[in-house]
Scaffold this motif. Structure first.
Motif, PDB file in Angstrom:
ATOM      1  N   LYS A  44       0.833  -1.209   0.000  1.00 33.77           N
ATOM      2  CA  LYS A  44       0.000   0.000   0.000  1.00 33.77           C
ATOM      3  C   LYS A  44       0.864   1.254   0.000  1.00 33.77           C
ATOM      4  CE  LYS A  44      -3.967  -2.224   2.251  1.00 33.77           C
ATOM      5  NZ  LYS A  44      -4.790  -2.340   3.466  1.00 33.77           N
ATOM      6  N   GLY A  45       1.923   1.234   0.813  1.00 38.01           N
ATOM      7  CA  GLY A  45       2.832   2.380   0.836  1.00 38.01           C
ATOM      8  C   GLY A  45       3.500   2.583  -0.506  1.00 38.01           C
ATOM      9  N   PHE A  46       3.884   1.484  -1.149  1.00 29.45           N
ATOM     10  CA  PHE A  46       4.498   1.546  -2.477  1.00 29.45           C
ATOM     11  C   PHE A  46       3.520   2.147  -3.487  1.00 29.45           C
ATOM     12  CE2 PHE A  46       5.831  -0.809  -6.446  1.00 29.45           C
ATOM     13  CZ  PHE A  46       7.031  -0.132  -6.619  1.00 29.45           C
ATOM     14  N   GLY A  47       2.268   1.711  -3.410  1.00 24.74           N
ATOM     15  CA  GLY A  47       1.259   2.233  -4.323  1.00 24.74           C
ATOM     16  C   GLY A  47       0.975   3.707  -4.096  1.00 24.74           C
ATOM     17  N   VAL A  48       0.918   4.124  -2.837  1.00 21.07           N
ATOM     18  CA  VAL A  48       0.686   5.543  -2.521  1.00 21.07           C
ATOM     19  C   VAL A  48       1.826   6.394  -3.068  1.00 21.07           C
ATOM     20  CG1 VAL A  48       0.562   7.228  -0.637  1.00 21.07           C
ATOM     21  CG2 VAL A  48      -0.741   5.107  -0.491  1.00 21.07           C
ATOM     22  N   TYR A  49       3.061   5.886  -2.951  1.00 21.32           N
ATOM     23  CA  TYR A  49       4.204   6.637  -3.478  1.00 21.32           C
ATOM     24  C   TYR A  49       4.079   6.804  -4.996  1.00 21.32           C
ATOM     25  CZ  TYR A  49       8.974   7.928  -4.686  1.00 21.32           C
ATOM     26  OH  TYR A  49      10.071   8.578  -5.202  1.00 21.32           O
ATOM     27  N   LEU A  50       3.698   5.726  -5.695  1.00 21.06           N
ATOM     28  CA  LEU A  50       3.567   5.790  -7.155  1.00 21.06           C
ATOM     29  C   LEU A  50       2.447   6.741  -7.577  1.00 21.06           C
ATOM     30  CD1 LEU A  50       4.038   2.037  -8.180  1.00 21.06           C
ATOM     31  CD2 LEU A  50       5.678   3.905  -8.383  1.00 21.06           C
ATOM     32  N   ILE A  51       1.337   6.706  -6.851  1.00 23.11           N
ATOM     33  CA  ILE A  51       0.197   7.543  -7.242  1.00 23.11           C
ATOM     34  C   ILE A  51       0.481   9.016  -6.979  1.00 23.11           C
ATOM     35  CG2 ILE A  51      -1.241   7.782  -5.153  1.00 23.11           C
ATOM     36  CD1 ILE A  51      -2.438   6.501  -8.576  1.00 23.11           C
ATOM     37  N   ASP A 105      15.389   6.164  -4.653  1.00 23.85           N
ATOM     38  CA  ASP A 105      14.479   7.095  -3.978  1.00 23.85           C
ATOM     39  C   ASP A 105      13.908   6.512  -2.692  1.00 23.85           C
ATOM     40  OD1 ASP A 105      14.922   8.858  -6.017  1.00 23.85           O
ATOM     41  OD2 ASP A 105      13.016   8.524  -7.035  1.00 23.85           O
ATOM     42  N   LEU A 106      13.581   5.211  -2.699  1.00 26.59           N
ATOM     43  CA  LEU A 106      12.950   4.578  -1.544  1.00 26.59           C
ATOM     44  C   LEU A 106      13.967   3.956  -0.586  1.00 26.59           C
ATOM     45  CD1 LEU A 106       9.962   2.843  -3.378  1.00 26.59           C
ATOM     46  CD2 LEU A 106       9.948   5.014  -2.151  1.00 26.59           C
ATOM     47  N   ASN A 107      15.244   4.014  -0.986  1.00 27.25           N
ATOM     48  CA  ASN A 107      16.321   3.490  -0.134  1.00 27.25           C
ATOM     49  C   ASN A 107      16.126   2.010   0.198  1.00 27.25           C
ATOM     50  OD1 ASN A 107      18.740   3.729   1.272  1.00 27.25           O
ATOM     51  ND2 ASN A 107      17.739   4.243   3.202  1.00 27.25           N
ATOM     52  N   ILE A 108      15.744   1.238  -0.840  1.00 25.10           N
ATOM     53  CA  ILE A 108      15.603  -0.209  -0.682  1.00 25.10           C
ATOM     54  C   ILE A 108      16.324  -0.888  -1.834  1.00 25.10           C
ATOM     55  CG2 ILE A 108      13.406  -0.102   0.566  1.00 25.10           C
ATOM     56  CD1 ILE A 108      11.961  -0.672  -2.031  1.00 25.10           C
ATOM     57  N   ASN A 144       9.382  15.035 -15.657  1.00 23.05           N
ATOM     58  CA  ASN A 144       9.517  13.688 -16.188  1.00 23.05           C
ATOM     59  C   ASN A 144      10.893  13.175 -15.794  1.00 23.05           C
ATOM     60  OD1 ASN A 144      10.272  11.540 -18.118  1.00 23.05           O
ATOM     61  ND2 ASN A 144       8.324  12.043 -19.082  1.00 23.05           N
ATOM     62  N   ASN A 145      10.972  11.976 -15.221  1.00 22.76           N
ATOM     63  CA  ASN A 145      12.237  11.483 -14.681  1.00 22.76           C
ATOM     64  C   ASN A 145      13.082  10.757 -15.703  1.00 22.76           C
ATOM     65  OD1 ASN A 145      10.428   9.336 -14.859  1.00 22.76           O
ATOM     66  ND2 ASN A 145      11.492   8.186 -13.280  1.00 22.76           N
TER      67      ASN A 145
END
Length: 306
Positions: free
Chosen positions: A31-38, A54-57, A153-154
């Protein structure tokens, strides 16, 4: 009285589908991953290397999250049928939505292409480049208010990273494209460069075996960084211990690594001094062999002093 205090921002916010947030098939991590993407604009290219940074993983974890999202129907992977991937170009394009139905409808033309190899890709100009800033497809486009500037745009950032690494180690990039293309699905670009520098003739089968052994070392607590261990092993500077130590010793390594991480976090709270933390660690490890404890004590000391 309100217990869920909601904001009413008119800018710099994101909207997300409640059905996604309340999906019991999704754990908190997904869910956290999805919130970050959205929170990103629609034209933001989903890139594994950049997400890892970016997520340090780790990149492996990003891939696991993406694959799980694909299984659950919230992401779609479009694999371009090209023989070689150009510098800075992505072979896999990822689409995400917090609404499964919208994702299916939006990516339907790509799914059709995937099942019809003879169909020309010229009808889909947005697939020819990792940048999806403008779409010429007559299909619904996901639009959400985002925390980012929609003009951002990245893609250019990703290309810059690749070009910088290529300039630093240009001689290592003369290796066969097949192994490099394979490695890009697993490792970050810096690790790829270092790996090919120490062993430019490595084959895919050799890498698979090496990567498997390094992961066993990491899981057993015998190394702290998979990528660093991988490069050392490829250069012949790493002695694998997983297959030579017994199960009891492996358990001790896991315990010591757990205590190490615990006391690093404990120190960050600020309730004990460095010397008190080190003393507590040694007291708890008295029953273990000094030779096993010593490397973890040294690492703990270095972490506390940094």
């Amino acid at each position: 009285m309100d217990f869920i205090i909601k904001n009413h921002h008119k800018e710099n916010y994101s909207m997300i589908y409640n059905k996604f947030v309340q999906d019991k098939n999704l754990n908190l991590e997904l869910k956290g991953f999805g919130v970050y993407l959205i929170s990103k604009p629609p034209n933001w290219v989903i890139n594994i290397n950049q997400l890892s940074y970016d997520l340090n993983i780790g990149k492996d974890k990003v891939l696991r999250l993406i694959n799980r999202m694909i299984e659950l129907g919230y992401m779609y992977r479009y694999k371009k049928e090209v023989a070689f991937v150009g510098k800075g170009e992505l072979k896999n394009l990822y689409y995400f939505s917090d609404d499964k139905d919208l994702l299916n409808k939006t990516t339907e033309p790509f799914r059709s292409v995937a099942t019809t190899p003879q169909l020309s890709l010229s009808a889909f100009p947005t697939v020819a480049s990792p940048s999806m800033g403008t779409s010429s497809l007559d299909i619904p486009v996901m639009k959400t208010p985002t925390m980012e500037n929609n003009s951002y745009n990245n893609t250019s950032d990703y290309k810059d990273i690749i070009e910088k690494e290529d300039n630093k180690k240009e001689t290592t990039l003369t290796n066969t494209l097949s192994i490099r293309t394979y490695l890009k699905e697993i490792l970050d670009d810096t690790t790829i460069i270092n790996l090919l520098r120490v062993k430019p003739d490595i084959t895919i089968d050799e890498f698979k075996n090496l990567y498997k052994m390094v992961n066993l070392e990491f899981k057993a607590g015998l190394c702290n960084n998979i990528n660093a261990c991988l490069v050392k092993a490829a250069s012949g500077k790493w002695s694998f211990r997983y297959n030579v130590v017994d199960n009891e010793e492996l358990k001790i390594h896991r315990v010591l690594k757990g205590k190490l991480n615990y006391y690093i976090d404990y120190f960050s709270i600020g309730s004990c001094s460095k010397n008190e933390i080190l003393t507590k660690f040694l007291n708890e490890c008295q029953k273990y062999d000094e030779n096993l404890v010593s490397p973890y004590y040294k690492e703990l000391k270095e972490k506390l002093e940094s």
